[in-house]
Scaffold this motif. Structure first.
Motif, mmCIF file in Angstrom:
data_model
loop_
_atom_site.group_PDB
_atom_site.id
_atom_site.type_symbol
_atom_site.label_atom_id
_atom_site.label_comp_id
_atom_site.label_asym_id
_atom_site.label_seq_id
_atom_site.Cartn_x
_atom_site.Cartn_y
_atom_site.Cartn_z
ATOM 1 N N GLN A 35 0.256 -9.584 2.802
ATOM 2 C CA GLN A 35 1.005 -8.404 2.455
ATOM 3 C C GLN A 35 1.124 -7.251 3.268
ATOM 4 O OE1 GLN A 35 -1.135 -8.000 -1.467
ATOM 5 N NE2 GLN A 35 0.206 -9.169 -2.402
ATOM 6 N N ALA A 70 4.885 -5.977 4.596
ATOM 7 C CA ALA A 70 5.255 -4.642 4.352
ATOM 8 C C ALA A 70 5.688 -3.868 5.589
ATOM 9 C CB ALA A 70 4.072 -3.921 3.620
ATOM 10 N N SER A 79 8.841 0.088 1.435
ATOM 11 C CA SER A 79 7.841 -0.774 2.049
ATOM 12 C C SER A 79 6.735 -0.220 2.819
ATOM 13 C CB SER A 79 8.505 -1.749 3.140
ATOM 14 O OG SER A 79 9.469 -2.812 2.376
ATOM 15 N N GLU A 109 4.090 1.203 0.364
ATOM 16 C CA GLU A 109 3.326 -0.001 -0.046
ATOM 17 C C GLU A 109 2.221 -0.316 0.743
ATOM 18 O OE1 GLU A 109 3.336 -4.713 -0.569
ATOM 19 O OE2 GLU A 109 5.369 -3.625 -0.634
ATOM 20 N N LEU A 110 2.603 -0.182 2.022
ATOM 21 C CA LEU A 110 1.485 -0.434 3.272
ATOM 22 C C LEU A 110 0.837 0.999 3.243
ATOM 23 C CD1 LEU A 110 0.604 -1.890 5.919
ATOM 24 C CD2 LEU A 110 2.407 -0.720 7.126
#
Length: 181
Positions: free
Chosen positions: A44, A48, A80, A83-84
Motif C-alpha cells: 500500500q 501510494a 495519495s 495516505e502515505l
C-alpha cells in the motif's frame, strides 16, 4: 506552436514531480528493507508513493486537452501522498519512535535539505546510511513539502483555467478567429 493543443512542457522539470520521485524511491527502499513481506502496508505504501508520482505524469499528459482531468489527477497525487504520510506516521507510532517536531534540529535540517535538493540520488545516499525511524521522518517532511507544492500547483492550474479557459474555449476562439469574427 499549435494553438489548439499546446505543448505543455516536460513534467520532469516540475518540482512536484521531482519531489514525488524522491518520495517514491525512498518509500520503495524503506518498504523493502524495513517492512515484512507479509505486511499489507508494504504494498500500500509503495502504491501510494507511486500514485503520487504517476498521477502528476498523467495529469501533465492530459493537460493539453483537459484542464479538468489535469486538476483531478494532480489532486489524486496529493491525496495519495496524504495516505502515505499517515502510513509513515503510523510506522513511527506503532514502534514507539518519535516523529520530529517543528523547530527541532533534525526537523529543520531535513526541511532545508528538502528545500535545497530534489534529486533522488542525493537522498538515496542519505537513506542508505540511516535507521528506519530517521528515514520515516525524512519521508514525512518531504511528503509535507510535496503536499504544499501540489497545493500551489492546483491553485495555479485553477487560476489559469479561470483566466484562459480550457480546450473547448480554445476550439471556439480558434474557430471564430479562423472565420474572421
Amino acid at each position: 506552436m499549435n494553438e489548439l493543443i499546446p505543448n505543455t512542457g516536460n513534467y520532469k522539470k516540475l518540482l512536484t514531480y521531482q519531489k514525488t520521485d524522491v518520495i517514491y524511491q525512498i518509500t520503495y527502499y524503506f518498504c523493502h528493507n524495513y517492512l515484512s513481506s507479509i505486511d499489507r502496508t508494504k504494498d500500500q505504501m509503495i502504491q501510494a508513493a507511486r500514485s503520487g508520482k504517476q498521477n502528476i505524469i498523467e495529469g501533465c499528459a492530459a493537460s493539453s486537452t483537459s484542464s479538468k482531468t489535469e486538476i483531478k489527477l494532480i489532486n489524486v497525487a496529493k491525496a495519495s501522498l496524504k495516505e502515505l504520510l499517515e502510513d509513515y506516521e503510523d510506522y513511527l507510532k506503532t514502534r514507539n519512535h518519535q516523529q520530529w517536531l517543528s523547530g527541532s534540529i533534525e526537523y529543520e535540517t531535513m526541511r532545508k535539505l528538502g528545500k535545497d535538493h530534489n534529486d533522488a540520488e542525493y537522498f538515496m545516499n542519505l537513506v542508505s546510511t540511516r535507521p528506519p525511524e530517521t528515514i520515516a521522518n525524512m519521508a514525512i517532511i518531504l511528503i509535507n513539502q510535496a503536499d504544499y507544492l501540489l497545493h500551489r500547483q492546483l491553485q495555479r492550474l485553477s487560476e489559469d483555467f479561470l483566466k484562459s479557459g480550457g480546450f473547448s474555449e480554445r476550439m471556439s476562439n480558434l474557430r471564430r478567429k479562423n472565420r474572421g469574427y
